[in-house]
Design a protein around this motif. Structure first.
Motif, PDB file in Angstrom:
ATOM      1  N   ASP A 287       3.164   7.041  -7.508  1.00 44.65           N
ATOM      2  CA  ASP A 287       2.722   7.560  -6.210  1.00 44.65           C
ATOM      3  C   ASP A 287       3.190   6.715  -5.029  1.00 44.65           C
ATOM      4  N   ALA A 288       3.409   5.428  -5.251  1.00 46.52           N
ATOM      5  CA  ALA A 288       3.776   4.544  -4.142  1.00 46.52           C
ATOM      6  C   ALA A 288       4.552   3.345  -4.664  1.00 46.52           C
ATOM      7  N   ILE A 289       5.331   2.751  -3.778  1.00 52.96           N
ATOM      8  CA  ILE A 289       6.041   1.502  -4.081  1.00 52.96           C
ATOM      9  C   ILE A 289       5.775   0.526  -2.950  1.00 52.96           C
ATOM     10  N   VAL A 290       5.316  -0.679  -3.302  1.00 51.17           N
ATOM     11  CA  VAL A 290       5.221  -1.766  -2.326  1.00 51.17           C
ATOM     12  C   VAL A 290       6.543  -2.518  -2.406  1.00 51.17           C
ATOM     13  N   MET A 291       7.358  -2.343  -1.394  1.00 51.66           N
ATOM     14  CA  MET A 291       8.703  -2.894  -1.401  1.00 51.66           C
ATOM     15  C   MET A 291       8.716  -4.395  -1.110  1.00 51.66           C
ATOM     16  N   HIS A 292       9.804  -5.034  -1.551  1.00 45.76           N
ATOM     17  CA  HIS A 292      10.025  -6.431  -1.183  1.00 45.76           C
ATOM     18  C   HIS A 292      10.340  -6.519   0.312  1.00 45.76           C
ATOM     19  N   PHE A 311      14.596   7.287  -8.195  1.00 45.83           N
ATOM     20  CA  PHE A 311      13.612   8.360  -8.032  1.00 45.83           C
ATOM     21  C   PHE A 311      14.225   9.668  -7.518  1.00 45.83           C
ATOM     22  N   CYS A 312      15.508   9.661  -7.256  1.00 43.74           N
ATOM     23  CA  CYS A 312      16.263  10.868  -6.896  1.00 43.74           C
ATOM     24  C   CYS A 312      15.609  11.637  -5.767  1.00 43.74           C
ATOM     25  N   ASN A 313      15.220  12.888  -6.035  1.00 41.39           N
ATOM     26  CA  ASN A 313      14.763  13.771  -4.967  1.00 41.39           C
ATOM     27  C   ASN A 313      13.285  13.626  -4.634  1.00 41.39           C
ATOM     28  N   LYS A 314      12.572  12.809  -5.391  1.00 42.52           N
ATOM     29  CA  LYS A 314      11.139  12.648  -5.122  1.00 42.52           C
ATOM     30  C   LYS A 314      10.813  11.165  -4.964  1.00 42.52           C
ATOM     31  N   THR A 315      11.124  10.652  -3.787  1.00 43.16           N
ATOM     32  CA  THR A 315      10.845   9.244  -3.504  1.00 43.16           C
ATOM     33  C   THR A 315       9.346   9.054  -3.271  1.00 43.16           C
ATOM     34  N   PRO A 316       8.712   8.086  -3.936  1.00 43.50           N
ATOM     35  CA  PRO A 316       7.287   7.834  -3.707  1.00 43.50           C
ATOM     36  C   PRO A 316       7.033   7.356  -2.277  1.00 43.50           C
ATOM     37  N   PHE A 317       5.770   7.265  -1.922  1.00 40.97           N
ATOM     38  CA  PHE A 317       5.391   6.684  -0.635  1.00 40.97           C
ATOM     39  C   PHE A 317       5.840   5.223  -0.631  1.00 40.97           C
ATOM     40  N   LEU A 318       6.527   4.800   0.418  1.00 44.14           N
ATOM     41  CA  LEU A 318       7.072   3.444   0.492  1.00 44.14           C
ATOM     42  C   LEU A 318       6.364   2.643   1.573  1.00 44.14           C
ATOM     43  N   THR A 319       6.054   1.408   1.238  1.00 43.03           N
ATOM     44  CA  THR A 319       5.390   0.538   2.208  1.00 43.03           C
ATOM     45  C   THR A 319       5.745  -0.916   1.917  1.00 43.03           C
ATOM     46  N   THR A 320       5.370  -1.779   2.829  1.00 40.17           N
ATOM     47  CA  THR A 320       5.534  -3.223   2.668  1.00 40.17           C
ATOM     48  C   THR A 320       4.528  -3.906   3.581  1.00 40.17           C
ATOM     49  N   ASN A 321       4.233  -5.163   3.312  1.00 43.52           N
ATOM     50  CA  ASN A 321       3.291  -5.894   4.171  1.00 43.52           C
ATOM     51  C   ASN A 321       3.964  -6.970   5.018  1.00 43.52           C
ATOM     52  N   LEU A 335       0.898 -11.281  -3.029  1.00 46.89           N
ATOM     53  CA  LEU A 335       0.274 -10.614  -1.881  1.00 46.89           C
ATOM     54  C   LEU A 335       0.533  -9.117  -1.944  1.00 46.89           C
ATOM     55  N   SER A 336       1.718  -8.722  -2.407  1.00 48.44           N
ATOM     56  CA  SER A 336       2.036  -7.305  -2.555  1.00 48.44           C
ATOM     57  C   SER A 336       1.205  -6.672  -3.666  1.00 48.44           C
ATOM     58  N   VAL A 337       0.979  -7.401  -4.759  1.00 49.73           N
ATOM     59  CA  VAL A 337       0.105  -6.909  -5.828  1.00 49.73           C
ATOM     60  C   VAL A 337      -1.308  -6.692  -5.285  1.00 49.73           C
ATOM     61  N   GLU A 338      -1.784  -7.640  -4.494  1.00 46.01           N
ATOM     62  CA  GLU A 338      -3.113  -7.498  -3.903  1.00 46.01           C
ATOM     63  C   GLU A 338      -3.190  -6.264  -3.010  1.00 46.01           C
ATOM     64  N   LYS A 351       0.508   2.409   6.039  1.00 49.13           N
ATOM     65  CA  LYS A 351       1.804   2.790   6.596  1.00 49.13           C
ATOM     66  C   LYS A 351       2.460   1.615   7.311  1.00 49.13           C
ATOM     67  N   VAL A 352       3.779   1.673   7.388  1.00 45.63           N
ATOM     68  CA  VAL A 352       4.558   0.724   8.173  1.00 45.63           C
ATOM     69  C   VAL A 352       4.802   1.359   9.544  1.00 45.63           C
ATOM     70  N   PRO A 353       4.527   0.659  10.641  1.00 48.85           N
ATOM     71  CA  PRO A 353       4.710   1.247  11.980  1.00 48.85           C
ATOM     72  C   PRO A 353       6.135   1.738  12.214  1.00 48.85           C
ATOM     73  N   LYS A 354       6.227   2.816  12.960  1.00 47.86           N
ATOM     74  CA  LYS A 354       7.498   3.391  13.404  1.00 47.86           C
ATOM     75  C   LYS A 354       8.332   3.981  12.270  1.00 47.86           C
ATOM     76  N   ILE A 355       7.714   4.134  11.085  1.00 47.31           N
ATOM     77  CA  ILE A 355       8.384   4.799   9.976  1.00 47.31           C
ATOM     78  C   ILE A 355       7.876   6.235   9.894  1.00 47.31           C
ATOM     79  N   ALA A 356       8.789   7.196   9.843  1.00 53.08           N
ATOM     80  CA  ALA A 356       8.415   8.601   9.748  1.00 53.08           C
ATOM     81  C   ALA A 356       8.156   8.957   8.284  1.00 53.08           C
ATOM     82  N   TYR A 357       6.913   9.249   7.957  1.00 55.53           N
ATOM     83  CA  TYR A 357       6.545   9.608   6.585  1.00 55.53           C
ATOM     84  C   TYR A 357       6.457  11.130   6.469  1.00 55.53           C
TER      85      TYR A 357
END
Length: 389
Positions: A287-292, A311-321, A335-338, A351-357
């Motif tokens: 459902d989601a990926i916490v990116m590096h 993930f081809c045509n169905k990219t999960p929700f992407l975020t980072t901290n 910290l990403s695991v947390e 959400k990451v600011p200024k990213i169009a989801y």
């Protein structure tokens, strides 16, 4: 996929976001970043520091034992977080558990201090070696907790904390341990460390609303910002009543380097580590990926391209901290695991600011966490929600 799930039964961290789960979650819900202008040496740079309250707690820890007074912040951060996480897990000195805590840079502040003394006086201080060795962190944590199991330290740059998790999983799956304390600690806000990042031309000079524009694929300049932090987790074999999340899959890979500090344009190492973590699971189940996503132009884009390929045509929700807390080097993966565990617990994405989801998942059952360091050493961890959350 693992032979049997391994539980994360407690997690604790200190960073600019706070030091309790409630405080940290509220910080994630806040739309503001937690970076500030700080003075390092003779220059002002962006950085992410622990709060004055946490700093006071660290200084009290330093003064609580004469042996602790000469320790680096990276060690004290780890000791402080480790005390909290084992308490939350209900472990004590009678609990048999191993320790694996790593750091990318280790005792940077002390090392710079001792080296400066050496250049000035032509001789080294007595404690310069024992207080700056790589094994310093886990050894002191083991001493402080009076643990009886193995204690291991390592450095695999920015993927260090997730490599510690891999080691803990390996020990538990081998039958050599049932419980492992794992994590990473970093205190990198020192003149020489900052200078190294500036020499690579990756440190942020952005004076806009968000100094670190992690995962912003439209940026034209590097915007990495360093932060200090420690993050620890308790791993236990099987599923427990106290399970926060299950480790369902692990993946790792190292790719041939095209450059001393970078990975390939489509991050082959991440493609391999994510596929390994997925195992037989269909990518649609994530459902989601916490990116590096460190905030660098090439780093963020290459990871995104790797995700697209897996993930081809169905990219999960992407975020980072990292836009919020900066890059905490060896502690960053934990910290990403947390962050992932909190999203599973509260069933809410950050959400990451200024990213169009385009889409937001209605429920969050599985999350992948990515980390990679200089040298192309990628790790991907697949976490699964439990009914106890």
């Amino acid at each position: 996929m693992l032979k049997e799930p391994i539980s994360i039964t407690a997690i604790s961290s200190i960073s600019s976001l706070g030091n309790s789960s409630e405080e940290i979650w509220n910080s994630y819900l806040d739309d503001n970043h937690y970076l500030s202008q700080i003075t390092i040496g003779e220059q002002n740079v962006w950085g992410s520091t622990v709060s004055n309250k946490i700093r006071l707690d660290i200084e009290n820890l330093r003064e609580s034992d004469s042996k602790y007074r000469e320790l680096d912040d990276s060690v004290l951060f780890a000791m402080y977080s480790a005390r909290h996480v084992v308490s939350d897990a209900g472990w004590d000195e009678h609990t048999d558990f191993g320790i694996n805590i790593g750091s990318s840079r280790g005792a940077t502040s002390l090392f710079e201090k001792y080296h400066e003394e050496f250049l000035r006086e032509g001789k080294s201080s007595t404690l310069s070696s024992p207080t700056t060795t790589l094994g310093n962190i886990s050894s002191w944590v083991a001493h402080d907790l009076k643990s009886k199991g193995p204690d291991i330290s390592h450095s695999i740059t920015c993927s260090t904390a997730l490599h510690a998790l891999l080691n803990g999983v390996a020990w538990i799956q081998s039958g050599m341990a049932d419980k492992f304390l794992i994590g990473g600690s970093e205190a990198p806000l020192t003149p020489f460390t900052i200078a190294q990042m500036q020499a690579l031309k990756i440190y942020s000079e952005d004076t806009g609303e968000f100094p670190c524009r992690a995962f912003d694929l439209e940026k034209k300049q590097n915007t990495m910002v360093l932060g200090e932090a420690a993050a620890m987790a308790c791993l236990e074999k099987g599923k427990k009543n106290s399970t926060l999340a299950l480790i369902e899959g692990i993946g790792f890979a190292t790719e041939p380097l095209e450059h001393n500090v970078s990975i390939s344009a489509d991050a082959l190492c991440f493609q391999q580590s994510m596929k390994m973590a997925l195992g037989d699971l269909h990518p649609d189940e994530v459902d989601a990926i916490v990116m590096h996503a460190p905030g660098t132009v090439k780093g963020d884009l290459s990871e995104f391209k790797a995700i697209e390929k897996v993930f081809c045509n169905k990219t999960p929700f992407l975020t980072t901290n990292k836009w919020k807390v900066g890059h905490t080097f060896g502690a960053s993966g934990m910290l990403s695991v947390e962050m992932a565990i909190l999203m599973l617990q509260y069933q809410q994405v950050i959400k990451v600011p200024k990213i169009a989801y385009n889409t937001i998942p209605n429920t969050i059952q599985r999350i992948i966490i990515n980390a990679v360091g200089f040298g192309g050493n990628a790790v991907s961890i697949l976490l699964k929600k439990t009914n106890s959350l």
